[in-house]
Scaffold this motif. Structure first.
Motif, short mmCIF file in Angstrom:
data_model
loop_
_atom_site.label_atom_id
_atom_site.label_comp_id
_atom_site.label_asym_id
_atom_site.label_seq_id
_atom_site.Cartn_x
_atom_site.Cartn_y
_atom_site.Cartn_z
N PRO A 183 -15.19 11.78 22.55
CA PRO A 183 -16.54 11.84 23.09
C PRO A 183 -17.58 11.57 22.00
N LEU A 184 -18.76 11.20 22.42
CA LEU A 184 -19.86 10.92 21.49
C LEU A 184 -21.16 11.21 22.24
N PRO A 185 -22.16 11.78 21.57
CA PRO A 185 -23.42 12.09 22.26
C PRO A 185 -24.29 10.84 22.42
N ALA A 186 -23.90 9.95 23.32
CA ALA A 186 -24.56 8.65 23.48
C ALA A 186 -26.05 8.77 23.70
N GLY A 187 -26.49 9.75 24.47
CA GLY A 187 -27.90 9.90 24.77
C GLY A 187 -28.77 10.29 23.59
N ASP A 188 -28.17 10.81 22.54
CA ASP A 188 -28.93 11.24 21.36
C ASP A 188 -28.70 10.38 20.13
N GLY B 135 -28.86 4.01 29.26
CA GLY B 135 -27.74 4.89 29.57
C GLY B 135 -26.46 4.18 29.97
N GLN B 136 -26.47 2.85 29.95
CA GLN B 136 -25.29 2.06 30.30
C GLN B 136 -24.77 1.35 29.06
N ALA B 137 -23.47 1.10 29.01
CA ALA B 137 -22.86 0.42 27.86
C ALA B 137 -21.94 -0.68 28.32
N ARG B 138 -21.88 -1.71 27.51
CA ARG B 138 -20.93 -2.80 27.70
C ARG B 138 -20.24 -3.02 26.37
N VAL B 139 -18.93 -3.23 26.41
CA VAL B 139 -18.15 -3.52 25.22
C VAL B 139 -17.64 -4.95 25.36
N PHE B 140 -17.89 -5.76 24.33
CA PHE B 140 -17.47 -7.16 24.30
C PHE B 140 -16.42 -7.34 23.22
N ASP B 141 -15.39 -8.13 23.49
CA ASP B 141 -14.40 -8.42 22.45
C ASP B 141 -14.94 -9.52 21.53
N ALA B 142 -14.15 -9.91 20.55
CA ALA B 142 -14.58 -10.90 19.56
C ALA B 142 -14.93 -12.24 20.22
N GLY B 143 -14.34 -12.54 21.36
CA GLY B 143 -14.63 -13.78 22.06
C GLY B 143 -15.82 -13.69 23.00
N GLY B 144 -16.43 -12.52 23.13
CA GLY B 144 -17.59 -12.34 23.98
C GLY B 144 -17.30 -11.87 25.39
N ALA B 145 -16.02 -11.64 25.71
CA ALA B 145 -15.65 -11.18 27.05
C ALA B 145 -15.91 -9.67 27.18
N SER C 131 -35.47 -0.30 23.30
CA SER C 131 -34.50 0.64 23.87
C SER C 131 -33.07 0.09 23.91
N VAL C 132 -32.86 -1.10 23.34
CA VAL C 132 -31.55 -1.74 23.37
C VAL C 132 -30.84 -1.57 22.03
N SER C 133 -29.62 -1.03 22.08
CA SER C 133 -28.79 -0.87 20.89
C SER C 133 -27.69 -1.92 20.92
N VAL D 277 -15.02 -6.11 28.01
CA VAL D 277 -13.75 -5.39 28.13
C VAL D 277 -13.95 -3.98 28.70
N ALA D 278 -15.18 -3.50 28.74
CA ALA D 278 -15.48 -2.20 29.34
C ALA D 278 -16.97 -2.15 29.63
N GLU D 279 -17.35 -1.46 30.72
CA GLU D 279 -18.76 -1.26 31.02
C GLU D 279 -18.93 -0.07 31.94
N GLY D 280 -20.13 0.52 31.87
CA GLY D 280 -20.43 1.67 32.71
C GLY D 280 -21.33 2.64 31.98
N ASP D 281 -21.29 3.89 32.43
CA ASP D 281 -22.06 4.96 31.81
C ASP D 281 -21.74 5.02 30.31
N ALA D 282 -22.78 5.06 29.45
CA ALA D 282 -22.58 4.97 28.01
C ALA D 282 -21.65 6.05 27.47
N GLU D 283 -21.84 7.30 27.90
CA GLU D 283 -21.00 8.39 27.39
C GLU D 283 -19.54 8.14 27.75
N SER D 284 -19.28 7.74 28.99
CA SER D 284 -17.90 7.50 29.45
C SER D 284 -17.27 6.32 28.73
N VAL D 285 -18.02 5.23 28.62
CA VAL D 285 -17.49 4.03 27.97
C VAL D 285 -17.18 4.32 26.51
#
Length: 192
Positions: A118-123, A90-100, A68-70, A102-110
């Motif tokens: 927008p993007l249909p994250a759930g599908d 249903g949650q997303a984290r965005v990492f920069d090139a250094g691994g930090a 279930s992990v993308s 830079v954003a996290e939260g509900d996948a659709e919002s992030v």
């Protein structure tokens, strides 16, 4: 048949073979769902482009699905260099090139914030393979070239041949946004 007629017939056949296939050949469809159901770990590499309200961008994309992990890597102008996204439950984290982070939260919002569209994250997991395990009707529509899910149109313009007949070109429209994927290669297993 004259030489010209023979040459014309050969060129016509070659030209027809290079056209994208709109639907999955009937021969591939019967065993397709079983093959995809058995493959929880998969991935692909390709290119992605998006546009919304006159704005847009493009990037290279490497997607790895492990259960279930993308894990998604974007590199190029869209991602302003290189970023990695991790989507799980249903949650997303965005990492920069250094691994930090830079954003996290509900996948659709992030995803909407990060991509400025927008993007249909759930599908995404189902739509990328044109396989909704809980909806054979939706899968059948996708295999015929197009389906609509939660206000988003998924269009499949070309397919990779094989028992699983996976998409080669996918276009997603909805909420004023358009995302296009050109998949260069599919991989079994989610590892790098």
């Amino acid at each position: 048949m004259t030489r010209f007629g023979f040459l014309f017939a050969v060129l016509l056949l070659i030209g027809c073979r290079s056209l994208p296939e709109r639907g999955v050949p009937a021969v591939a469809a019967p065993g397709r769902e079983a093959a995809l159901a058995a493959q929880a770990d998969w991935g692909f590499s390709g290119r992605v482009a998006y546009s919304r309200a006159g704005q847009g961008g493009s990037a290279r994309i490497d997607w790895r699905q492990v259960g279930s992990v993308s894990e998604v890597r974007l590199s190029g102008p869209l991602a302003s260099g290189s970023v990695r996204l991790r989507i799980e439950n249903g949650q997303a984290r965005v990492f920069d090139a250094g691994g930090a982070v830079v954003a996290e939260g509900d996948a659709e919002s992030v995803l909407a914030q990060w991509l400025s569209a927008p993007l249909p994250a759930g599908d995404l997991v189902s739509g990328l393979r044109a396989y909704w395990p809980d909806s054979p009707e939706r899968t059948a529509e996708a295999l015929s070239g197009m389906t609509r899910v939660s206000g988003w149109d998924w269009r499949y313009d070309a397919w990779w041949p094989g028992p699983a007949a996976l998409p080669k070109q996918v276009e997603i429209h909805g909420q004023g946004a358009r995302v296009r994927l050109l998949i260069d290669q599919w991989q079994e297993g989610g590892g790098d």
